[in-house]
Design a protein around this motif. Structure first.
Motif, PDB file in Angstrom:
ATOM      1  N   ILE A 378       0.857  -1.190   0.000  1.00  0.00           N
ATOM      2  CA  ILE A 378       0.000   0.000   0.000  1.00  0.00           C
ATOM      3  C   ILE A 378       0.888   1.233   0.000  1.00  0.00           C
ATOM      4  CG2 ILE A 378      -1.630   1.369   1.365  1.00  0.00           C
ATOM      5  CD1 ILE A 378      -2.797  -1.269   2.368  1.00  0.00           C
ATOM      6  N   ILE A 379       0.634   2.146  -0.908  1.00  0.00           N
ATOM      7  CA  ILE A 379       1.370   3.409  -0.972  1.00  0.00           C
ATOM      8  C   ILE A 379       0.371   4.557  -0.953  1.00  0.00           C
ATOM      9  CG2 ILE A 379       2.922   4.868  -2.311  1.00  0.00           C
ATOM     10  CD1 ILE A 379       4.220   2.386  -3.435  1.00  0.00           C
ATOM     11  N   GLU A 380       0.558   5.460  -0.023  1.00  0.00           N
ATOM     12  CA  GLU A 380      -0.230   6.689   0.043  1.00  0.00           C
ATOM     13  C   GLU A 380       0.721   7.881  -0.075  1.00  0.00           C
ATOM     14  OE1 GLU A 380      -3.576   7.343   0.337  1.00  0.00           O
ATOM     15  OE2 GLU A 380      -3.957   5.192   0.020  1.00  0.00           O
ATOM     16  N   HIS A 381       0.396   8.813  -0.937  1.00  0.00           N
ATOM     17  CA  HIS A 381       1.297   9.931  -1.217  1.00  0.00           C
ATOM     18  C   HIS A 381       0.971  11.149  -0.347  1.00  0.00           C
ATOM     19  CE1 HIS A 381       3.284   7.999  -4.630  1.00  0.00           C
ATOM     20  NE2 HIS A 381       2.111   7.459  -4.888  1.00  0.00           N
ATOM     21  N   MET A 382       2.006  11.906  -0.033  1.00  0.00           N
ATOM     22  CA  MET A 382       1.836  13.061   0.844  1.00  0.00           C
ATOM     23  C   MET A 382       1.015  14.169   0.208  1.00  0.00           C
ATOM     24  SD  MET A 382       3.179  12.235   3.706  1.00  0.00           S
ATOM     25  CE  MET A 382       3.059  13.828   4.506  1.00  0.00           C
ATOM     26  N   ASP A 383       0.887  14.169  -1.111  1.00  0.00           N
ATOM     27  CA  ASP A 383       0.070  15.236  -1.709  1.00  0.00           C
ATOM     28  C   ASP A 383      -1.418  15.054  -1.425  1.00  0.00           C
ATOM     29  OD1 ASP A 383      -0.429  13.117  -3.400  1.00  0.00           O
ATOM     30  OD2 ASP A 383       0.481  14.031  -5.172  1.00  0.00           O
ATOM     31  N   ASP A 384      -1.791  13.919  -0.806  1.00  0.00           N
ATOM     32  CA  ASP A 384      -3.162  13.727  -0.337  1.00  0.00           C
ATOM     33  C   ASP A 384      -3.328  14.094   1.136  1.00  0.00           C
ATOM     34  OD1 ASP A 384      -4.265  12.805  -2.746  1.00  0.00           O
ATOM     35  OD2 ASP A 384      -3.520  10.774  -2.399  1.00  0.00           O
ATOM     36  N   ASN A 385      -2.296  14.675   1.727  1.00  0.00           N
ATOM     37  CA  ASN A 385      -2.337  15.057   3.135  1.00  0.00           C
ATOM     38  C   ASN A 385      -2.513  16.567   3.237  1.00  0.00           C
ATOM     39  OD1 ASN A 385      -0.512  16.094   5.606  1.00  0.00           O
ATOM     40  ND2 ASN A 385      -1.383  14.111   6.154  1.00  0.00           N
ATOM     41  N   ASP A 386      -3.522  17.008   3.972  1.00  0.00           N
ATOM     42  CA  ASP A 386      -3.853  18.440   4.023  1.00  0.00           C
ATOM     43  C   ASP A 386      -2.744  19.274   4.670  1.00  0.00           C
ATOM     44  OD1 ASP A 386      -6.159  17.574   2.881  1.00  0.00           O
ATOM     45  OD2 ASP A 386      -7.486  18.172   4.530  1.00  0.00           O
ATOM     46  N   MET A 441      -7.956   4.604  14.807  1.00  0.00           N
ATOM     47  CA  MET A 441      -7.527   5.585  15.807  1.00  0.00           C
ATOM     48  C   MET A 441      -7.960   6.983  15.391  1.00  0.00           C
ATOM     49  SD  MET A 441      -3.431   6.074  15.157  1.00  0.00           S
ATOM     50  CE  MET A 441      -2.825   6.912  13.686  1.00  0.00           C
ATOM     51  N   ILE A 442      -8.092   7.861  16.378  1.00  0.00           N
ATOM     52  CA  ILE A 442      -8.426   9.262  16.103  1.00  0.00           C
ATOM     53  C   ILE A 442      -7.124  10.027  16.009  1.00  0.00           C
ATOM     54  CG2 ILE A 442      -9.635  11.311  16.901  1.00  0.00           C
ATOM     55  CD1 ILE A 442     -11.515   9.477  18.460  1.00  0.00           C
ATOM     56  N   ALA A 443      -6.796  10.510  14.811  1.00  0.00           N
ATOM     57  CA  ALA A 443      -5.572  11.276  14.596  1.00  0.00           C
ATOM     58  C   ALA A 443      -5.913  12.761  14.547  1.00  0.00           C
ATOM     59  CB  ALA A 443      -4.899  10.847  13.295  1.00  0.00           C
ATOM     60  N   PRO A 444      -5.112  13.604  15.200  1.00  0.00           N
ATOM     61  CA  PRO A 444      -5.408  15.036  15.158  1.00  0.00           C
ATOM     62  C   PRO A 444      -5.278  15.582  13.738  1.00  0.00           C
ATOM     63  CG  PRO A 444      -3.247  14.644  16.140  1.00  0.00           C
ATOM     64  CD  PRO A 444      -3.895  13.314  15.986  1.00  0.00           C
ATOM     65  N   TYR A 445      -6.163  16.512  13.418  1.00  0.00           N
ATOM     66  CA  TYR A 445      -6.180  17.127  12.091  1.00  0.00           C
ATOM     67  C   TYR A 445      -5.822  18.599  12.211  1.00  0.00           C
ATOM     68  CZ  TYR A 445      -7.944  19.074   7.726  1.00  0.00           C
ATOM     69  OH  TYR A 445      -8.055  19.727   6.529  1.00  0.00           O
ATOM     70  N   PRO A 446      -5.037  19.142  11.322  1.00  0.00           N
ATOM     71  CA  PRO A 446      -4.309  18.466  10.250  1.00  0.00           C
ATOM     72  C   PRO A 446      -2.865  18.163  10.697  1.00  0.00           C
ATOM     73  CG  PRO A 446      -4.261  20.830   9.872  1.00  0.00           C
ATOM     74  CD  PRO A 446      -4.985  20.621  11.182  1.00  0.00           C
ATOM     75  N   THR A 447      -2.434  16.963  10.536  1.00  0.00           N
ATOM     76  CA  THR A 447      -1.063  16.574  10.853  1.00  0.00           C
ATOM     77  C   THR A 447      -0.515  15.702   9.727  1.00  0.00           C
ATOM     78  OG1 THR A 447      -1.791  14.612  12.062  1.00  0.00           O
ATOM     79  CG2 THR A 447      -1.416  16.615  13.351  1.00  0.00           C
ATOM     80  N   LEU A 448       0.802  15.730   9.578  1.00  0.00           N
ATOM     81  CA  LEU A 448       1.457  14.859   8.610  1.00  0.00           C
ATOM     82  C   LEU A 448       1.231  13.394   8.975  1.00  0.00           C
ATOM     83  CD1 LEU A 448       4.885  16.701   8.137  1.00  0.00           C
ATOM     84  CD2 LEU A 448       2.871  16.841   6.666  1.00  0.00           C
ATOM     85  N   ALA A 449       1.144  13.117  10.279  1.00  0.00           N
ATOM     86  CA  ALA A 449       1.017  11.736  10.743  1.00  0.00           C
ATOM     87  C   ALA A 449      -0.302  11.091  10.336  1.00  0.00           C
ATOM     88  CB  ALA A 449       1.164  11.682  12.267  1.00  0.00           C
ATOM     89  N   GLU A 450      -1.271  11.900   9.895  1.00  0.00           N
ATOM     90  CA  GLU A 450      -2.531  11.321   9.406  1.00  0.00           C
ATOM     91  C   GLU A 450      -2.307  10.389   8.226  1.00  0.00           C
ATOM     92  OE1 GLU A 450      -6.384  13.894   9.573  1.00  0.00           O
ATOM     93  OE2 GLU A 450      -4.722  15.190   8.948  1.00  0.00           O
TER      94      GLU A 450
END
Length: 481
Positions: A378-386, A441-450
């Motif tokens: 699975i690959i998710e790209h950082m350009d989908d991270n707010d 898990m509940i991840a804080p928004y907006p963070t890179l760690a999401e």
């Protein structure tokens, strides 16, 4: 002639050779558990990490990052595209100021305060149960060899005559090199390349293979582009031929599979591997076997002499400061508590402190396929991270390697602060945490760690939005009108 004074005899529970990360952690742990400990260090306390490795390199990288922000801020509409004024002597003071701030934690005084006898001498074994260090003859129930490693100079004819820089000398420079030729495209070479380039030096890298050979190929490819965009000249699968001193520095020829050209540089930095420090220790008298990679140890870090353990770089395994500390814990459990603890590298993390950082834990895709056969990637790209979009730092990705049933085997993150985010996946692997726990898990928004939560959720999407869930939802809606 004056007669030589007889050696003073010392007897202890644990005798540690080496005052670097592994040795200091082992000595401190044993002493705080009530053991009588002798620590022998012939050089600077704190070893390579404090004095010539992790601490000074990350301090230099911090200065380089600050310089880079002068131009990077333009992408956010801040400031003008002006070059920062680099005071390399002030950077030298910054580096050594950081070392000085951390040094008391590794000092002789601190360890003597723990009740440890610290001896500043060279240690040599005279038998399987005894060693000498200066005026002392020491016997111990357990010995620890934690002498670390040092940079090697590749066998390139003429290279050694140039007296090239290594990690042991590069941080003593008080003037910026005009053109730094770096031999080695591993983590150290690349970190130094980006740092010196951002501080205004021309930089050329020559590597006999490809950059970042232990990391995922997608990570290496992304970093390759980043380095070239910053103006670093990169020669992979290349040879350095006929290096020579000149009035202004050095000259050499670089040969690649498709090209051959001459280069001149002001300085040469070697970052092409390390060698375990095992010489002149009397290992043969101690019955300790060593090889090309260092001292031979079993899973419990015992040498061929079961009274003697080897920890850290000298043990021939992964060469990271956090592994040195981990090894010390294995020793403490074995020698102090009598537990048969063994090393387990299944959740071994490492970070290359580039910008963006490259962080990894567990198996790579190639390693996983070799061991487990078919795997899910699975690959998710950082350009989908707010958050990445808000900071204009969208280069990077997270890559997960899973079994078909969703067990995490490995993870790679390429992103700003990736080293801060990879520990989650280390915990998942070592603690056998289910992937669903990360996805829910509940991840804080907006963070890179999401991005990690997003990657975990991606595994469940086909199941969650497939035909069966849709059928069930349809039935629920009909029943509960």
């Amino acid at each position: 002639m004056q007669a030589k004074s007889p050696a003073e005899s010392l007897s202890c529970d644990v005798c540690v050779i080496g005052g670097g990360s592994a040795g200091l952690s082992a000595a401190a742990g044993a002493a705080q558990l009530g053991a009588k400990v002798v620590l022998i260090e012939r050089g600077a306390m704190g070893g390579d990490c404090l004095n010539t490795g992790c601490v000074p390199s990350k301090s230099l990288i911090a200065a380089a990052h600050a310089a880079h922000m002068f131009t990077a801020a333009m992408a956010l509409g801040v400031g003008e595209a002006i070059a920062p004024r680099i005071d390399f002597e002030a950077i030298h003071h910054h580096i050594h100021g950081v070392i000085a701030a951390i040094a008391p934690h590794d000092s002789v005084e601190r360890f003597e305060g723990l009740g440890i006898k610290v001896i500043r001498q060279i240690a040599r074994f005279t038998s399987p149960t005894e060693l000498v260090a200066g005026p002392y003859r020491i016997t111990a129930r357990r010995f620890v060899i934690a002498t670390g490693s040092r940079a090697i100079v590749p066998p390139v004819p003429g290279l050694r005559a140039l007296d090239p820089l290594t990690n042991e000398s590069v941080f003593e420079m008080i003037a910026r090199p005009d053109h730094l030729l770096i031999i080695g495209g591993g983590p150290i070479g690349l970190e130094m390349a980006q740092a010196f380039r951002r501080l205004g030096a021309q930089v050329t890298i020559v590597d006999v293979a490809g950059i970042l050979p232990r990391d995922e190929p997608e990570a290496a490819e992304l970093i390759r582009g980043v380095l070239r965009d910053e103006g670093i000249v990169l020669h992979e699968h290349a040879k350095l031929i006929d290096p020579q001193k000149t009035q202004s520095g050095v000259s050499a020829t670089i040969e690649t599979p498709t090209d051959r050209h001459d280069i001149t540089a002001s300085h040469v930095l070697v970052a092409a591997g390390r060698k375990a420090n095992v010489e002149d220790m009397g290992l043969e008298l101690a019955g300790v076997e060593s090889g090309a990679k260092g001292i031979v140890v079993d899973g419990r870090l015992r040498t061929s002499n079961p009274r003697i353990f080897a920890l850290g770089d000298v043990a021939g395994g992964p060469q990271f400061t956090h592994i040195a500390g981990y090894h010390a814990g294995i020793f403490i459990r074995n020698a102090m508590f009598g537990l048969p603890a063994k090393v387990d590298y299944a959740a071994l993390p490492w970070v290359t402190y580039l910008d963006p950082e490259v962080a990894h834990v567990g198996l790579t895709e190639a390693e996983a396929r070799k061991t487990h056969g078919d795997v899910t990637v699975i690959i998710e790209h950082m350009d989908d991270n707010d958050r990445a979009q808000a900071e204009r730092r969208t280069e990077g990705f997270v890559k997960l390697i899973l079994t078909g049933r969703g067990k995490v085997l490995g993870a790679t993150i390429v992103a700003p602060h990736a080293g801060e985010m990879i520990s989650l996946w280390g915990l998942v692997i070592s603690g056998k945490v289910k992937l669903s726990a990360v996805a829910s898990m509940i991840a804080p928004y907006p963070t890179l760690a999401e991005i990690s939560k997003r990657a975990a959720g991606a595994y469940f999407k086909p199941k969650l939005f497939g035909r069966l869930p849709k059928t069930w939802v349809g039935l629920v809606q009909k029943v509960f009108r």
